[in-house]
Design a protein around this motif. Structure first.
Motif, PDB file in Angstrom:
ATOM      1  N   MET A  86     -38.692   9.447  -7.455  1.00 46.97           N
ATOM      2  CA  MET A  86     -38.133   9.233  -6.127  1.00 46.97           C
ATOM      3  C   MET A  86     -39.196   9.107  -5.044  1.00 46.97           C
ATOM      4  O   MET A  86     -38.950   8.501  -3.995  1.00 46.97           O
ATOM      5  N   ILE A  87     -40.359   9.699  -5.279  1.00 46.25           N
ATOM      6  CA  ILE A  87     -41.404   9.642  -4.252  1.00 46.25           C
ATOM      7  C   ILE A  87     -42.480   8.614  -4.608  1.00 46.25           C
ATOM      8  O   ILE A  87     -43.449   8.462  -3.862  1.00 46.25           O
ATOM      9  N   LYS A 103     -37.010  19.918   5.047  1.00 39.43           N
ATOM     10  CA  LYS A 103     -37.072  18.488   4.757  1.00 39.43           C
ATOM     11  C   LYS A 103     -35.745  18.000   4.193  1.00 39.43           C
ATOM     12  O   LYS A 103     -35.279  16.893   4.538  1.00 39.43           O
ATOM     13  N   ASP A 140     -35.124  12.511  -0.393  1.00 33.83           N
ATOM     14  CA  ASP A 140     -34.215  12.501  -1.545  1.00 33.83           C
ATOM     15  C   ASP A 140     -34.775  13.358  -2.677  1.00 33.83           C
ATOM     16  O   ASP A 140     -34.027  14.060  -3.368  1.00 33.83           O
ATOM     17  N   THR A 194     -36.294   4.003  -6.541  1.00 33.63           N
ATOM     18  CA  THR A 194     -35.137   4.309  -5.709  1.00 33.63           C
ATOM     19  C   THR A 194     -35.269   5.707  -5.125  1.00 33.63           C
ATOM     20  O   THR A 194     -35.511   6.666  -5.847  1.00 33.63           O
ATOM     21  N   GLY A 195     -35.089   5.839  -3.825  1.00 36.44           N
ATOM     22  CA  GLY A 195     -35.130   7.151  -3.197  1.00 36.44           C
ATOM     23  C   GLY A 195     -36.308   7.300  -2.247  1.00 36.44           C
ATOM     24  O   GLY A 195     -37.178   6.436  -2.136  1.00 36.44           O
ATOM     25  N   THR A 196     -36.345   8.401  -1.544  1.00 37.65           N
ATOM     26  CA  THR A 196     -37.409   8.722  -0.603  1.00 37.65           C
ATOM     27  C   THR A 196     -37.902  10.134  -0.860  1.00 37.65           C
ATOM     28  O   THR A 196     -37.419  10.828  -1.759  1.00 37.65           O
ATOM     29  N   TYR A 197     -38.882  10.551  -0.069  1.00 40.80           N
ATOM     30  CA  TYR A 197     -39.403  11.909  -0.203  1.00 40.80           C
ATOM     31  C   TYR A 197     -38.311  12.936   0.063  1.00 40.80           C
ATOM     32  O   TYR A 197     -38.216  13.954  -0.631  1.00 40.80           O
ATOM     33  N   VAL A 204     -43.846   4.689  -5.271  1.00 42.08           N
ATOM     34  CA  VAL A 204     -43.621   3.390  -4.630  1.00 42.08           C
ATOM     35  C   VAL A 204     -42.745   2.537  -5.540  1.00 42.08           C
ATOM     36  O   VAL A 204     -42.849   2.581  -6.762  1.00 42.08           O
ATOM     37  N   ASN A 205     -41.851   1.770  -4.916  1.00 40.57           N
ATOM     38  CA  ASN A 205     -40.969   0.838  -5.615  1.00 40.57           C
ATOM     39  C   ASN A 205     -39.936   1.538  -6.492  1.00 40.57           C
ATOM     40  O   ASN A 205     -39.400   0.929  -7.417  1.00 40.57           O
TER      41      ASN A 205
END
Length: 305
Positions: free
Chosen positions: A258-259, A36, A269, A264-267, A261-262
């Protein structure tokens, strides 16, 4: 020649079951983590792990875990020595209490610690009333990420919602690792060499430094490594006592944010930060393992000589 009877199945079956279990529980999840993270690409991965947010959290996590592990080595050695060398009332009760952090949910431990050390708590209020203060290093200009410098010392007058509270939480969950690693060694440690050294006029400090400590060093290093690794990955007991403040934010909190909602970042990241933390833990454990082997080799060479 008759075959030796074995309680467990043959080597092939035992090895197959062990490898299958390790693959399902350890290798496959870690492989998925790295796969990932690979989706990010090297440029984005570098930008994430060198950001000021991640650098500050990982730096604080490493520092707090190191302080907690060192504290556990000292206190854990004393507790293990008392349990292993002395007989006293309620010794079994104390021995059972040591294992409590293993069974106690970490969230419950965090709530209990935050209540106890809060400004209105039993210990937190008492320390606040006597003007308790302590310094903690802070990296100013942290917008430069890992190159942050210089270090300035910030004075705190509380435990909860402050760095010392995080150290207390990590020490709480890591103490059993040191005690349970060192205690069996102390129980098996013969007293004849200590008595001989005392007969020759050695002081207690000399006996401990020259006779006892070399025998306990591998176990102490192992307990230190386990407590350190436990602190690096701790979340439940820290989140309550740290208060989710910027100056007490640990790496696990960054991953969760980071994971969410709302945030900064994504899964992906979040997996980058997880890989960074995993690499730091592996490097620390590798160094400590090498130190253990060097200490054991030096001890065996000394005994042969």
């Amino acid at each position: 020649m008759s075959r030796r009877a074995r309680v467990l199945p043959g080597f092939s079956l035992s090895l197959g079951v062990a490898v299958l279990y390790l693959s399902l529980v350890v290798l496959l999840p870690l492989s998925a983590l790295f796969l990932k993270t690979a989706e990010l690409g090297w440029e984005r991965f570098t930008r994430i792990v060198t950001s000021s947010w991640v650098a500050s959290a990982v730096r604080f996590t490493l520092g707090a875990s190191l302080v907690a592990a060192l504290l556990n080595v000292v206190i854990g050695l004393l507790i293990a020595w008392v349990l292993g060398r002395y007989t006293f009332p309620f010794a079994r009760v104390l021995d059972a209490v040591i294992d409590l952090p293993f069974a106690l949910p970490t969230a419950v431990a965090g709530i209990a610690l935050s209540t106890l050390y809060a400004d209105t708590g039993l210990l937190g209020g008492a320390l606040s009333s006597v003007g308790f203060r302590y310094p903690w290093p802070a990296w100013r200009g942290f917008e430069h990420g890992w190159r942050a410098w210089p270090i300035e010392w910030t004075a705190y007058d509380r435990i909860s919602l402050a760095p010392l509270g995080v150290v207390v939480a990590m020490a709480f969950v890591g103490l059993p690792f040191v005690v349970r690693t060192v205690q069996p060694v102390i129980e098996d440690l013969g007293r004849d060499v200590e008595e001989a050294a005392a007969t020759l006029g050695a002081s207690r400090l000399q006996i401990f430094r020259a006779v006892v400590l070399p025998e306990l060093a591998p176990a102490l290093l192992t307990g230190f490594a386990l407590a350190l690794a436990r602190g690096l990955g701790e979340y439940g007991s820290v989140i309550f006592i740290s208060g989710n403040r910027p100056d007490t934010e640990i790496a696990s909190q960054v991953i969760i944010k980071m994971i969410e909602v709302n945030e900064t970042g994504t899964y992906a990241d979040a997996t980058a930060v997880a890989v960074l933390l995993l690499g730091a833990s592996f490097a620390l454990l590798l160094v400590i393992n090498l130190l253990q082997r060097a200490a054991a080799r030096a001890r065996s060479d000394g005994a042969a000589g």
